[in-house]
Design a protein around this motif. Sequence first.
Motif, PDB file in Angstrom:
ATOM      1  N   SER A   1      -1.238   2.854  -6.693  1.00 28.15           N
ATOM      2  CA  SER A   1      -1.738   1.920  -5.549  1.00 28.15           C
ATOM      3  C   SER A   1      -0.464   1.719  -4.389  1.00 28.15           C
ATOM      4  CB  SER A   1      -2.253   0.642  -5.965  1.00 28.15           C
ATOM      5  OG  SER A   1      -1.146  -0.241  -6.658  1.00 28.15           O
ATOM      6  N   ALA A   2       0.698   2.135  -5.056  1.00 28.00           N
ATOM      7  CA  ALA A   2       1.931   1.897  -3.841  1.00 28.00           C
ATOM      8  C   ALA A   2       2.252   3.396  -3.276  1.00 28.00           C
ATOM      9  CB  ALA A   2       3.124   1.794  -4.775  1.00 28.00           C
ATOM     10  N   LEU A   3       1.417   4.619  -3.543  1.00 25.59           N
ATOM     11  CA  LEU A   3       1.658   6.013  -3.118  1.00 25.59           C
ATOM     12  C   LEU A   3       0.793   6.458  -2.180  1.00 25.59           C
ATOM     13  CD1 LEU A   3       2.501   7.595  -6.238  1.00 25.59           C
ATOM     14  CD2 LEU A   3       4.192   6.321  -4.816  1.00 25.59           C
ATOM     15  N   ALA A   4       1.360   6.985  -1.095  1.00 25.99           N
ATOM     16  CA  ALA A   4       0.474   7.801   0.003  1.00 25.99           C
ATOM     17  C   ALA A   4       0.269   9.127  -0.310  1.00 25.99           C
ATOM     18  CB  ALA A   4       0.879   7.213   1.311  1.00 25.99           C
TER      19      ALA A   4
ATOM     20  N   GLY B   1      19.293   7.147  -2.450  1.00 24.79           N
ATOM     21  CA  GLY B   1      18.082   6.701  -3.126  1.00 24.79           C
ATOM     22  C   GLY B   1      17.673   7.081  -4.214  1.00 24.79           C
ATOM     23  N   ALA B   2      18.596   7.458  -5.126  1.00 24.67           N
ATOM     24  CA  ALA B   2      18.133   8.016  -6.435  1.00 24.67           C
ATOM     25  C   ALA B   2      17.256   7.086  -7.443  1.00 24.67           C
ATOM     26  CB  ALA B   2      19.168   8.829  -7.325  1.00 24.67           C
ATOM     27  N   ASN B   3      17.788   5.755  -7.313  1.00 19.25           N
ATOM     28  CA  ASN B   3      17.205   4.649  -8.232  1.00 19.25           C
ATOM     29  C   ASN B   3      16.014   4.007  -7.354  1.00 19.25           C
ATOM     30  OD1 ASN B   3      18.959   5.308 -10.309  1.00 19.25           O
ATOM     31  ND2 ASN B   3      20.605   4.053  -8.987  1.00 19.25           N
ATOM     32  N   ASN B   4      15.713   4.554  -6.311  1.00 18.61           N
ATOM     33  CA  ASN B   4      14.621   3.759  -5.548  1.00 18.61           C
ATOM     34  C   ASN B   4      13.265   3.783  -6.172  1.00 18.61           C
ATOM     35  OD1 ASN B   4      15.903   2.786  -3.101  1.00 18.61           O
ATOM     36  ND2 ASN B   4      15.586   4.745  -2.349  1.00 18.61           N
ATOM     37  N   ASN B   5      12.518   2.662  -6.301  1.00 15.87           N
ATOM     38  CA  ASN B   5      11.318   2.297  -7.102  1.00 15.87           C
ATOM     39  C   ASN B   5      10.057   2.613  -5.878  1.00 15.87           C
ATOM     40  OD1 ASN B   5       9.179   0.284  -7.958  1.00 15.87           O
ATOM     41  ND2 ASN B   5      10.021   1.553  -9.600  1.00 15.87           N
ATOM     42  N   PRO B   6       9.248   3.389  -5.984  1.00 18.52           N
ATOM     43  CA  PRO B   6       8.136   3.354  -4.824  1.00 18.52           C
ATOM     44  C   PRO B   6       7.383   2.193  -4.819  1.00 18.52           C
ATOM     45  CG  PRO B   6       8.232   5.520  -5.904  1.00 18.52           C
ATOM     46  CD  PRO B   6       9.371   4.467  -6.730  1.00 18.52           C
ATOM     47  N   ALA B   7       7.077   1.493  -5.875  1.00 19.62           N
ATOM     48  CA  ALA B   7       6.277   0.258  -5.894  1.00 19.62           C
ATOM     49  C   ALA B   7       7.119  -0.915  -5.315  1.00 19.62           C
ATOM     50  CB  ALA B   7       5.701  -0.151  -7.190  1.00 19.62           C
ATOM     51  N   GLY B   8       8.293  -0.947  -5.521  1.00 23.55           N
ATOM     52  CA  GLY B   8       9.113  -1.900  -5.172  1.00 23.55           C
ATOM     53  C   GLY B   8       9.240  -2.004  -3.442  1.00 23.55           C
ATOM     54  N   TRP B   9       9.329  -0.795  -3.018  1.00 26.03           N
ATOM     55  CA  TRP B   9       9.453  -0.427  -1.665  1.00 26.03           C
ATOM     56  C   TRP B   9       8.004  -0.897  -1.044  1.00 26.03           C
ATOM     57  CZ3 TRP B   9      13.171   0.565   2.037  1.00 26.03           C
ATOM     58  CH2 TRP B   9      14.419   0.935   1.485  1.00 26.03           C
ATOM     59  N   ALA B  10       7.041  -0.224  -1.382  1.00 26.82           N
ATOM     60  CA  ALA B  10       5.834  -0.633  -0.940  1.00 26.82           C
ATOM     61  C   ALA B  10       5.347  -1.884  -0.902  1.00 26.82           C
ATOM     62  CB  ALA B  10       4.532   0.230  -1.548  1.00 26.82           C
ATOM     63  N   ASN B  11       5.959  -2.671  -1.916  1.00 29.70           N
ATOM     64  CA  ASN B  11       5.438  -3.997  -1.781  1.00 29.70           C
ATOM     65  C   ASN B  11       6.271  -4.842  -0.992  1.00 29.70           C
ATOM     66  OD1 ASN B  11       4.154  -6.653  -3.179  1.00 29.70           O
ATOM     67  ND2 ASN B  11       6.531  -7.232  -3.582  1.00 29.70           N
ATOM     68  N   ALA B  12       7.710  -4.364  -0.520  1.00 27.20           N
ATOM     69  CA  ALA B  12       8.456  -5.176   0.321  1.00 27.20           C
ATOM     70  C   ALA B  12       8.135  -4.703   1.890  1.00 27.20           C
ATOM     71  CB  ALA B  12      10.044  -4.579   0.164  1.00 27.20           C
ATOM     72  N   LEU B  13       7.772  -3.567   2.015  1.00 25.62           N
ATOM     73  CA  LEU B  13       7.253  -3.174   3.320  1.00 25.62           C
ATOM     74  C   LEU B  13       5.944  -3.453   3.897  1.00 25.62           C
ATOM     75  CD1 LEU B  13       8.764   0.412   3.364  1.00 25.62           C
ATOM     76  CD2 LEU B  13       9.622  -1.579   4.326  1.00 25.62           C
ATOM     77  N   GLY B  14       5.004  -3.659   2.841  1.00 24.29           N
ATOM     78  CA  GLY B  14       3.542  -3.698   2.895  1.00 24.29           C
ATOM     79  C   GLY B  14       2.709  -2.545   3.405  1.00 24.29           C
ATOM     80  N   ILE B  15       3.388  -1.318   3.380  1.00 29.24           N
ATOM     81  CA  ILE B  15       2.630  -0.142   3.303  1.00 29.24           C
ATOM     82  C   ILE B  15       3.031   1.016   2.415  1.00 29.24           C
ATOM     83  CG2 ILE B  15       4.742   0.663   4.728  1.00 29.24           C
ATOM     84  CD1 ILE B  15       3.031   2.216   6.680  1.00 29.24           C
ATOM     85  N   LYS B  16       2.110   1.674   1.944  1.00 27.76           N
ATOM     86  CA  LYS B  16       2.129   2.507   0.802  1.00 27.76           C
ATOM     87  C   LYS B  16       3.444   3.678   1.387  1.00 27.76           C
ATOM     88  CE  LYS B  16      -2.398   2.552  -0.737  1.00 27.76           C
ATOM     89  NZ  LYS B  16      -3.823   3.635  -0.995  1.00 27.76           N
ATOM     90  N   VAL B  17       4.097   4.137   0.408  1.00 30.08           N
ATOM     91  CA  VAL B  17       5.394   5.031   0.607  1.00 30.08           C
ATOM     92  C   VAL B  17       4.905   6.307   0.104  1.00 30.08           C
ATOM     93  CG1 VAL B  17       6.870   3.125   0.662  1.00 30.08           C
ATOM     94  CG2 VAL B  17       6.398   4.443  -1.430  1.00 30.08           C
ATOM     95  N   VAL B  18       5.674   7.405   0.726  1.00 25.72           N
ATOM     96  CA  VAL B  18       5.718   8.785   0.267  1.00 25.72           C
ATOM     97  C   VAL B  18       7.052   9.093  -0.435  1.00 25.72           C
ATOM     98  CG1 VAL B  18       5.235  11.117   0.965  1.00 25.72           C
ATOM     99  CG2 VAL B  18       4.108   9.289   2.030  1.00 25.72           C
TER     100      VAL B  18
END
Length: 295
Positions: free
Chosen positions: A263-266, A213-230
């Motif tokens: 806004s994407a981070l918890a 997951g080295a290239n994962n973008n937190p904002a992209g995941w948060a937007n896709a999931l509809g929940i903030k990510v850690v």
Amino acid sequence: MKLHAISIFFLLQLLYLQNVAAQNIRSIFLFKDVMKSNTTALKTSGFNTLIMFGIGILDNGDIKYYSNTPGSQDVVVASGGSYVGGAALADKVRSFKTNTTGINRVEISMNSQHVKNLMSRPGPGAETPLYRNFAALKEAWTLDAVNNDDEVLYDVASTVAFAKMLGKIGYKYTGAPYTNAQFWQSLVRQVNSGLKEPDLLLDRMYLQCYDGGANNNPAGWANALGIKVVPIVWVTNDSKPVYGVSAAQARTRFSGWSSSQKSALAGGGYWNDFDIEKMGLSYRDYGAVLTSVFP
């Protein structure tokens, strides 16, 4: 009017505190046998969430703790609807949230092995061995949540049934994705159907931002999931050193995400305590990064 104003003030304060709490998750995955890890350091270095890796479900519904540490033995901790892991282990896990500590949440992390079969037969009912074993383990260890580290099965229906079973016992449910966003998106939507914050059942996503997951973008995941990510990064290690980060490098990454994607981070966190101790690193240094960025 004054009482009305005071009520509004306290309501706003409560909402503010809930919002702050949702932004300051400071987590670390415990890969080392908790009987041998530095409990005091874990409790006093700024972390507020511990995720114990790893717990496994056996084909008969028993639950096993895999110590992942040389010289330690794996141990069945729940069987026949009772806790059987021994008093010393229970006392250790319970101690994370007692006396001088910053820890307010302890989770267990598990993969998907046997979940699909057990949700099919005998099912998720309260009379089943699996339900009773998870209830017994929750009470013995005063657990708060079960973390899903599924990297193989990705079966939505059985995972949703399992999560809802855990919710009836009193657990929260969390994820640890690194890929297959579509699965995690479906899981969040179905597990949390009809629920709203702060009463979500699947309430946290610990996003792997290392290795696969080295290239994962937190904002992209948060937007896709509809929940903030850690977002989770890997501390300096000798297993896959290319993915390890020093405390200073972790600060750069977390600060960068916080600055551009707040806004994407918890919150934020690390994989894992075993490497901190093995490599002679500082819990306090890594914890200070989190308390600074996610106070």
